[in-house]
Design a protein around this motif. Structure first.
Motif, PDB file in Angstrom:
ATOM      1  N   LEU A 103      -0.062  15.402 -12.607  1.00 56.63           N
ATOM      2  CA  LEU A 103      -0.480  14.127 -12.487  1.00 56.63           C
ATOM      3  C   LEU A 103       0.634  13.805 -10.582  1.00 56.63           C
ATOM      4  CD1 LEU A 103       0.830  12.436 -15.410  1.00 56.63           C
ATOM      5  CD2 LEU A 103      -1.512  12.502 -14.891  1.00 56.63           C
ATOM      6  N   ARG A 104      -0.867  12.806  -9.701  1.00 56.07           N
ATOM      7  CA  ARG A 104       0.200  12.153  -9.152  1.00 56.07           C
ATOM      8  C   ARG A 104       0.077  11.020  -8.247  1.00 56.07           C
ATOM      9  NH1 ARG A 104       1.563  16.002  -3.937  1.00 56.07           N
ATOM     10  NH2 ARG A 104       1.455  17.068  -5.505  1.00 56.07           N
ATOM     11  N   THR A 105       1.009   9.729  -8.204  1.00 55.03           N
ATOM     12  CA  THR A 105       0.961   8.550  -8.185  1.00 55.03           C
ATOM     13  C   THR A 105       1.740   8.055  -7.537  1.00 55.03           C
ATOM     14  OG1 THR A 105       1.198   8.868 -11.174  1.00 55.03           O
ATOM     15  CG2 THR A 105       0.874   6.809 -10.150  1.00 55.03           C
ATOM     16  N   THR A 106       1.107   7.067  -7.213  1.00 49.99           N
ATOM     17  CA  THR A 106       2.584   6.286  -5.326  1.00 49.99           C
ATOM     18  C   THR A 106       2.359   5.222  -6.170  1.00 49.99           C
ATOM     19  OG1 THR A 106       0.815   7.421  -4.162  1.00 49.99           O
ATOM     20  CG2 THR A 106       1.898   5.693  -3.546  1.00 49.99           C
ATOM     21  N   TYR A 107       3.755   4.545  -6.204  1.00 50.69           N
ATOM     22  CA  TYR A 107       3.626   2.728  -6.795  1.00 50.69           C
ATOM     23  C   TYR A 107       4.041   1.848  -5.052  1.00 50.69           C
ATOM     24  CZ  TYR A 107       3.601   5.587 -10.709  1.00 50.69           C
ATOM     25  OH  TYR A 107       3.995   6.929 -11.777  1.00 50.69           O
ATOM     26  N   LYS A 108       3.367   0.721  -5.527  1.00 51.80           N
ATOM     27  CA  LYS A 108       4.492  -0.565  -4.830  1.00 51.80           C
ATOM     28  C   LYS A 108       5.202  -1.154  -5.519  1.00 51.80           C
ATOM     29  CE  LYS A 108       2.350   0.943  -0.373  1.00 51.80           C
ATOM     30  NZ  LYS A 108       3.547   1.103   0.432  1.00 51.80           N
ATOM     31  N   LYS A 109       6.551  -1.674  -5.327  1.00 50.52           N
ATOM     32  CA  LYS A 109       7.360  -2.654  -6.423  1.00 50.52           C
ATOM     33  C   LYS A 109       7.415  -3.858  -6.008  1.00 50.52           C
ATOM     34  CE  LYS A 109      11.629  -2.279  -6.280  1.00 50.52           C
ATOM     35  NZ  LYS A 109      13.194  -1.998  -6.091  1.00 50.52           N
ATOM     36  N   VAL A 110       7.011  -4.391  -7.733  1.00 51.62           N
ATOM     37  CA  VAL A 110       5.885  -5.668  -7.421  1.00 51.62           C
ATOM     38  C   VAL A 110       7.010  -7.113  -8.016  1.00 51.62           C
ATOM     39  CG1 VAL A 110       3.518  -5.137  -7.960  1.00 51.62           C
ATOM     40  CG2 VAL A 110       5.689  -5.343  -9.974  1.00 51.62           C
TER      41      VAL A 110
ATOM     42  N   LEU B  59       7.070  20.322 -19.162  1.00 49.02           N
ATOM     43  CA  LEU B  59       6.945  19.542 -17.936  1.00 49.02           C
ATOM     44  C   LEU B  59       8.017  19.381 -16.677  1.00 49.02           C
ATOM     45  CD1 LEU B  59       6.546  16.502 -20.388  1.00 49.02           C
ATOM     46  CD2 LEU B  59       4.570  17.447 -18.645  1.00 49.02           C
ATOM     47  N   LYS B  60       7.426  18.921 -15.558  1.00 49.60           N
ATOM     48  CA  LYS B  60       8.189  18.985 -14.115  1.00 49.60           C
ATOM     49  C   LYS B  60       7.771  17.442 -13.886  1.00 49.60           C
ATOM     50  CE  LYS B  60       9.890  23.017 -11.266  1.00 49.60           C
ATOM     51  NZ  LYS B  60       9.654  24.056 -10.270  1.00 49.60           N
ATOM     52  N   ARG B  61       8.718  17.582 -13.080  1.00 45.31           N
ATOM     53  CA  ARG B  61       8.244  16.181 -12.150  1.00 45.31           C
ATOM     54  C   ARG B  61       9.271  15.743 -11.048  1.00 45.31           C
ATOM     55  NH1 ARG B  61       7.174  11.345 -16.738  1.00 45.31           N
ATOM     56  NH2 ARG B  61       7.655  12.885 -18.454  1.00 45.31           N
ATOM     57  N   THR B  62       8.602  15.200 -10.247  1.00 48.00           N
ATOM     58  CA  THR B  62       9.807  14.630  -9.001  1.00 48.00           C
ATOM     59  C   THR B  62       9.366  12.753  -8.451  1.00 48.00           C
ATOM     60  OG1 THR B  62       8.755  14.765  -7.290  1.00 48.00           O
ATOM     61  CG2 THR B  62       9.876  16.469  -7.475  1.00 48.00           C
ATOM     62  N   PHE B  63      10.579  12.421  -8.830  1.00 49.41           N
ATOM     63  CA  PHE B  63      10.173  10.375  -8.018  1.00 49.41           C
ATOM     64  C   PHE B  63      11.016  11.068  -6.718  1.00 49.41           C
ATOM     65  CE2 PHE B  63      10.315  10.365 -12.957  1.00 49.41           C
ATOM     66  CZ  PHE B  63       9.477   9.221 -12.848  1.00 49.41           C
ATOM     67  N   THR B  64      10.221  10.637  -6.183  1.00 49.79           N
ATOM     68  CA  THR B  64      10.380   9.903  -4.838  1.00 49.79           C
ATOM     69  C   THR B  64      10.480   8.765  -4.023  1.00 49.79           C
ATOM     70  OG1 THR B  64       9.487  12.726  -4.274  1.00 49.79           O
ATOM     71  CG2 THR B  64      10.643  11.496  -2.434  1.00 49.79           C
ATOM     72  N   LEU B  65      11.287   8.067  -3.230  1.00 45.91           N
ATOM     73  CA  LEU B  65      11.033   7.191  -2.117  1.00 45.91           C
ATOM     74  C   LEU B  65      11.186   7.364  -0.975  1.00 45.91           C
ATOM     75  CD1 LEU B  65      10.640   4.341  -2.669  1.00 45.91           C
ATOM     76  CD2 LEU B  65      13.070   4.156  -2.159  1.00 45.91           C
ATOM     77  N   ASP B  66       9.910   7.233  -0.718  1.00 40.02           N
ATOM     78  CA  ASP B  66       9.164   6.658   0.674  1.00 40.02           C
ATOM     79  C   ASP B  66       9.251   5.487   1.914  1.00 40.02           C
ATOM     80  OD1 ASP B  66       9.080   8.441   3.355  1.00 40.02           O
ATOM     81  OD2 ASP B  66       7.147   8.398   2.748  1.00 40.02           O
ATOM     82  N   GLY B  67      10.112   5.077   2.302  1.00 40.30           N
ATOM     83  CA  GLY B  67      10.581   3.695   2.471  1.00 40.30           C
ATOM     84  C   GLY B  67       9.904   2.516   1.416  1.00 40.30           C
ATOM     85  N   ASP B  68       9.301   2.274   1.518  1.00 38.96           N
ATOM     86  CA  ASP B  68       8.884   1.475   0.142  1.00 38.96           C
ATOM     87  C   ASP B  68       7.983   1.414  -1.372  1.00 38.96           C
ATOM     88  OD1 ASP B  68       6.732   0.444   1.502  1.00 38.96           O
ATOM     89  OD2 ASP B  68       6.287  -1.654   1.221  1.00 38.96           O
TER      90      ASP B  68
END
Ligand code: HEM
Length: 162
Positions: free
Chosen positions: A155-162, A127-136
């Motif tokens: 997988l390719r996933t996009t999140y916003k903070k809640v 498994l190889k993965r990245t987490f990247t924060l771009d703005g919010d």
């Protein structure tokens, strides 16, 4: 929870931008399966130790049926940007990955994947993965290698903070 009000450990400061609850949606692909859409909730928190604890819970976008679940830790080698991710997946996989945190990019590559003796085939081997924060917006991209398919995006996933 005990320790949740503790100050963030100095060594964990490079990971501070991940802390919190995130909600997002993702797309799953792989050469051997049909594409699928899912919703996912992430939580990263700490109890004052030089690490973050996390949970990732995903559900089917149409039916809300629980899918993949994952619980683990991202540890940091104090004074460095070197990290290790130790994760337990509900599909019977255990993952030990290492990498770096550089600014708002976490990059991880597994060096050990454990598996239940009665795990479903195919066998996950990397498994190889990245987490990247771009703005919010937080992005997670996961590549997977199995014993039948070379390292390929899953997988390719996009999140916003809640
Ligand atoms: C990051 C850790 C993950 C691992 C190790 C993993 C592993 C796998 C494997 C080995 C397959 C079978 C591929 C094949 O048949 O060639 C698969 C399929 C699939 N994965 Fe993942 N997966 C992960 C994350 C996720 C997540 C977060 C979701 C979110 C919903 C997901 C949903 C699915 C679905 C729907 C399939 C197709 C149906 C099935 O075989 O169950 N996976 N995954």
């Amino acid at each position: 929870m005990a320790g949740k009000d503790a100050p963030l450990h100095n060594a964990a400061k490079p990971l501070e931008w991940l802390i919190g609850k995130w909600k997002g949606q993702g797309k799953g692909i792989y050469p051997t399966i049909q594409d699928f859409d899912f919703l996912e909730e992430l939580e990263f928190f700490h109890v004052g130790q030089p690490m973050l604890q996390f949970s990732f819970y995903s559900v089917n976008k149409e039916t809300n049926k629980p899918l993949h679940r994952e619980i683990g830790f991202i540890r940091i080698k104090p004074g460095t940007n070197q990290i290790a991710c130790i994760s337990s997946h509900n599909n019977g996989v255990s993952e030990m990955a290492e990498g770096t945190v550089a600014g708002q990019i976490v990059s991880l590559e597994s060096h050990t994947i454990g598996r239940m003796t009665f795990g479903k085939d195919p066998k996950t081997v990397k498994l190889k993965r990245t987490f990247t924060l771009d703005g919010d917006t937080l992005h997670q991209v996961v590549y997977m290698e199995t014993d039948t398919v070379p390292l390929t995006e899953h997988l390719r996933t996009t999140y916003k903070k809640v």
